[in-house]
Design a protein around this motif. Structure first.
Motif: not given
Length: 427
Positions: A86-87, A124-125, A146-149, A194-195
């Motif tokens: 997320y950073s 949270w975001w 992706w985290l936060g997406s 993509v992760y």
């Protein structure tokens, strides 16, 4: 304002690429103005800074040869997945975006982050991920895992986004990503992400830099090669900047290197999320401790010098580079083990009989925690090895490549300039 980047793209080419006939159906399907840059960001969880030195990864190495591979990327603290991916997306330290670990506790809400529900809970975001910046400035984006997406930001989302599916086969992920570029012109992503989790998953099971990790790196590398080949077949590779990022490194944790912290902390007087919830008591690289001032003072005093491989800091007294003292989520006391060591409560049952042989979450400035980074495309010089840099600069890098006006971040324009050898400048 940014120095326009598009003029550079007209002249830029990848070495070794050959011309393809304009009648190729894939090229026709993906046709678009040739001066519009694309960014594809690939997240490889647990890819260490030295992975390409240790293992065969011909596709990532080919990208490094025609682009850049810095000495490593320094994660934010703590060096865990949610915090760092997320950073990377926001260009912010955890003290500002709020994801201070994989499952933060919030004093004001009096609750903890719980997957998968909290993944779509905007409370949270914080911050502005790069895909939101792009969408707000008219560029379509497509994001997979992706985290936060999964979160809506003041009504804005990526053009395409996907709830996390841990078991989605990698072949399907690659096919879906490439299909994004075959869709209607107005939906074809200018930024895509993509992760892949496999390298981290195997590293936890077997320890750092094992032959099994090498096999995992090879598997992910093969899929990255398929992504590159798919972009080339569509006539998109010459204007696509491929950025491979990782969230952290990995350290091996021998079974006999465990610190039993409950001999110094009265667990009846404090709350420690790392020994609560789904995971329960295990073998942790760090502890976030919350409690009343007297209990925190007692624990802090007891921990001073208690073990040579464990340190503890009170809120407001942590090292400057930690940067996760969020107003409502930062811990009252933070306890950290050295790489190769973990902490467990001896008098509590283990939450799981399974134990990670590979561990991350240690001090981000330790080389074992440094993450891998590879990038190739018209924004990057060929075959260079820049020095270490912090991952909070990736947001600015992508914004500059796409000629976006960035949100406020902690990134440094000088780092962006150094990574691109002056091809991309921010003012």
């Amino acid at each position: 304002m940014m120095t326009p980047f598009r003029n550079l793209l007209i002249l830029a080419t990848f070495a070794g690429l050959t011309a393809c006939a304009s009648t190729d159906p894939l090229r026709e399907a993906a046709s678009a103005p040739s001066d519009e840059p694309i960014v594809l960001m690939i997240g490889v969880d647990g890819l260490t800074a030295d992975a390409l030195d240790l293992f065969e990864a011909p596709n990532m190495q080919a990208l490094a040869n025609r682009g850049i591979r810095p000495e490593g990327m320094i994660p934010v603290m703590p060096s865990v997945t949610f915090t760092n991916f997320y950073s990377i997306a926001t260009g912010l330290y955890p003290e500002d975006h709020g994801m201070i670990n994989n499952a933060p506790f919030d004093r004001e809400l009096n609750e903890g982050f719980v997957n998968p529900m909290s993944a779509q809970d905007s409370r949270w975001w914080a911050g502005e991920p790069i895909w939101i910046t792009a969408e707000r400035q008219g560029l379509p984006t497509s994001i997979m895992f992706w985290l936060g997406s999964e979160v809506e930001f003041a009504g804005d989302r990526p053009t395409r986004w996907t709830p996390y599916e841990h078991n989605k086969p990698y072949e399907e992920r690659v096919e879906e990503v490439l299909a994004w570029f075959d869709g209607p012109q107005e939906e074809r992503p200018r930024f895509a992400a993509v992760y892949f989790d496999l390298v981290d998953t195997i590293g936890h099971r077997t320890g750092a830099n094992t032959p099994e990790v090498g096999e995992a790196v090879a598997t992910v590398d093969r899929h990255i090669g398929n992504l590159v080949a798919g972009l080339e077949a569509r006539g998109l590779l010459e204007r696509t900047n491929i950025i491979i990022v990782s969230d952290h490194g990995m350290a091996t944790n021998p079974e006999d290197q465990v610190i039993h912290f409950d001999q110094w902390i009265d667990l009846d007087t404090v709350y420690i999320p790392e020994i609560e919830g789904r995971g329960g008591n295990g073998f942790r690289p760090f502890l976030n401790v919350y409690g009343e001032p007297d209990a925190i003072d007692a624990a802090h005093q007891a921990l001073q010098g208690a073990h040579p491989h464990m340190r503890a800091w009170k809120r407001g007294e942590m090292p400057d580079h930690f940067r996760f003292d969020h107003p409502t989520r930062g811990p009252d006391l933070f306890v950290l083990a050295d790489p190769g060591w973990t902490m467990s409560a001896r008098d509590l049952p283990l939450g799981s009989p399974w134990r990670s042989m590979g561990v991350h979450g240690h001090d981000s400035i330790d080389p074992l925690m440094h993450a891998g980074f590879v990038a190739a495309g018209p924004a990057f010089p060929e075959g260079t090895r820049p020095g270490l840099f912090e991952n909070i600069n990736v947001y600015l890098l992508i914004a500059c490549i796409l000629d976006l006006e960035p949100a406020d971040t902690a990134g440094d324009p000088a780092v962006v300039s150094a990574l691109t050898d002056g091809r991309c400048e921010l003012e």
